[in-house]
Design a protein around this motif. Structure first.
Motif, PDB file in Angstrom:
ATOM      1  N   GLY A  74       0.802  -1.213   0.000  1.00 12.24           N
ATOM      2  CA  GLY A  74       0.000   0.000   0.000  1.00 12.24           C
ATOM      3  C   GLY A  74       0.836   1.264   0.000  1.00 12.24           C
ATOM      4  N   LYS A  75       2.108   1.141  -0.403  1.00 13.65           N
ATOM      5  CA  LYS A  75       3.029   2.273  -0.373  1.00 13.65           C
ATOM      6  C   LYS A  75       3.879   2.325  -1.638  1.00 13.65           C
ATOM      7  CE  LYS A  75       3.632   2.035   4.617  1.00 13.65           C
ATOM      8  NZ  LYS A  75       4.617   1.825   5.691  1.00 13.65           N
ATOM      9  N   ALA A  76       4.306   3.553  -1.974  1.00 12.44           N
ATOM     10  CA  ALA A  76       5.262   3.765  -3.060  1.00 12.44           C
ATOM     11  C   ALA A  76       5.859   5.157  -2.879  1.00 12.44           C
ATOM     12  CB  ALA A  76       4.587   3.657  -4.425  1.00 12.44           C
ATOM     13  N   THR A  77       6.990   5.389  -3.507  1.00 12.01           N
ATOM     14  CA  THR A  77       7.592   6.715  -3.539  1.00 12.01           C
ATOM     15  C   THR A  77       7.882   7.061  -4.988  1.00 12.01           C
ATOM     16  OG1 THR A  77       8.611   6.437  -1.356  1.00 12.01           O
ATOM     17  CG2 THR A  77       9.527   8.154  -2.774  1.00 12.01           C
ATOM     18  N   LEU A  78       7.386   8.203  -5.412  1.00 20.81           N
ATOM     19  CA  LEU A  78       7.624   8.693  -6.764  1.00 20.81           C
ATOM     20  C   LEU A  78       8.781   9.682  -6.697  1.00 20.81           C
ATOM     21  CD1 LEU A  78       6.485   8.595  -9.686  1.00 20.81           C
ATOM     22  CD2 LEU A  78       5.131  10.611  -9.080  1.00 20.81           C
ATOM     23  N   ILE A  79       9.820   9.429  -7.501  1.00 20.83           N
ATOM     24  CA  ILE A  79      10.989  10.297  -7.572  1.00 20.83           C
ATOM     25  C   ILE A  79      10.929  11.034  -8.902  1.00 20.83           C
ATOM     26  CG2 ILE A  79      13.510  10.450  -7.542  1.00 20.83           C
ATOM     27  CD1 ILE A  79      12.373   9.333  -4.939  1.00 20.83           C
ATOM     28  N   ALA A  80      10.922  12.364  -8.846  1.00 23.15           N
ATOM     29  CA  ALA A  80      10.802  13.160 -10.065  1.00 23.15           C
ATOM     30  C   ALA A  80      11.697  14.386  -9.965  1.00 23.15           C
ATOM     31  CB  ALA A  80       9.352  13.589 -10.268  1.00 23.15           C
ATOM     32  N   ILE A  81      12.101  14.872 -11.122  1.00 26.96           N
ATOM     33  CA  ILE A  81      12.842  16.128 -11.189  1.00 26.96           C
ATOM     34  C   ILE A  81      12.033  17.089 -12.026  1.00 26.96           C
ATOM     35  CG2 ILE A  81      14.924  17.269 -12.027  1.00 26.96           C
ATOM     36  CD1 ILE A  81      16.428  14.667 -11.357  1.00 26.96           C
ATOM     37  N   HIS A  82      11.750  18.242 -11.417  1.00 26.94           N
ATOM     38  CA  HIS A  82      11.005  19.274 -12.131  1.00 26.94           C
ATOM     39  C   HIS A  82      11.397  20.644 -11.587  1.00 26.94           C
ATOM     40  CE1 HIS A  82       7.897  21.123 -14.470  1.00 26.94           C
ATOM     41  NE2 HIS A  82       7.475  21.765 -13.394  1.00 26.94           N
TER      42      HIS A  82
END
Length: 153
Positions: A74-82
């Motif tokens: 039930g978990k996740a981490t989204l890694i993004a560069i903006h």
């Protein structure tokens, strides 16, 4: 820096629109396996949409390790560069029902944003993130547009 929800700039970036201008951008989606190992997957701009400042929706290929991990934990981490910011977006994940009419069936998830950590360095600027070149631009953009519409349902 820490924030609790998407700001106006991030909401616009993740609105599911103008996919042709975002076609080279990608993010990483981090989950944890049942063996407690980190698992990374690539996610495109055609597989994520901001529903509100505190909610994202994700579409993943069916039956992937990432999808199985998200269903399990039930978990996740989204890694993004903006915008010269490195974002770590912690998500509480809930599966959505399958859409019988979906042209491109996906595992769909409603994701509550729990926390966003922003990394910025005063002595350096982030100039790019993960980028790629589509092999079938027209086909991918059409699939992404359909996927974004399915995520909004």
């Amino acid at each position: 820096m820490h924030i609790e929800q998407l700001d106006t700039e991030l909401m616009e970036w993740l609105d599911g629109g103008r996919l042709d201008t975002k076609q080279h951008e990608a993010m990483q989606l981090l989950t944890v396996t049942d063996g407690q190992w980190a698992h990374t997957a690539m996610i495109s701009m055609g597989e994520v949409v901001a529903i509100s400042p505190t909610c994202l929706r994700l579409a993943l290929w069916q039956g992937t390790q990432t999808s199985m991990n998200m269903m399990e934990t039930g978990k996740a981490t989204l890694i993004a560069i903006h915008g010269q910011r490195l974002l770590h977006i912690q998500l509480g994940v809930r599966p959505l029902p399958a859409l019988a009419e979906a042209v491109h069936p996906r595992d769909r998830y409603d994701c509550n944003i729990r926390h966003i950590r922003i990394d910025e360095a005063p002595y350096a600027e982030i100039t790019s993130g993960i980028t790629f070149q589509l092999k079938d631009q027209a086909g991918a953009l059409a699939r992404w547009a359909a996927t974004i519409e399915d995520l909004k349902k």
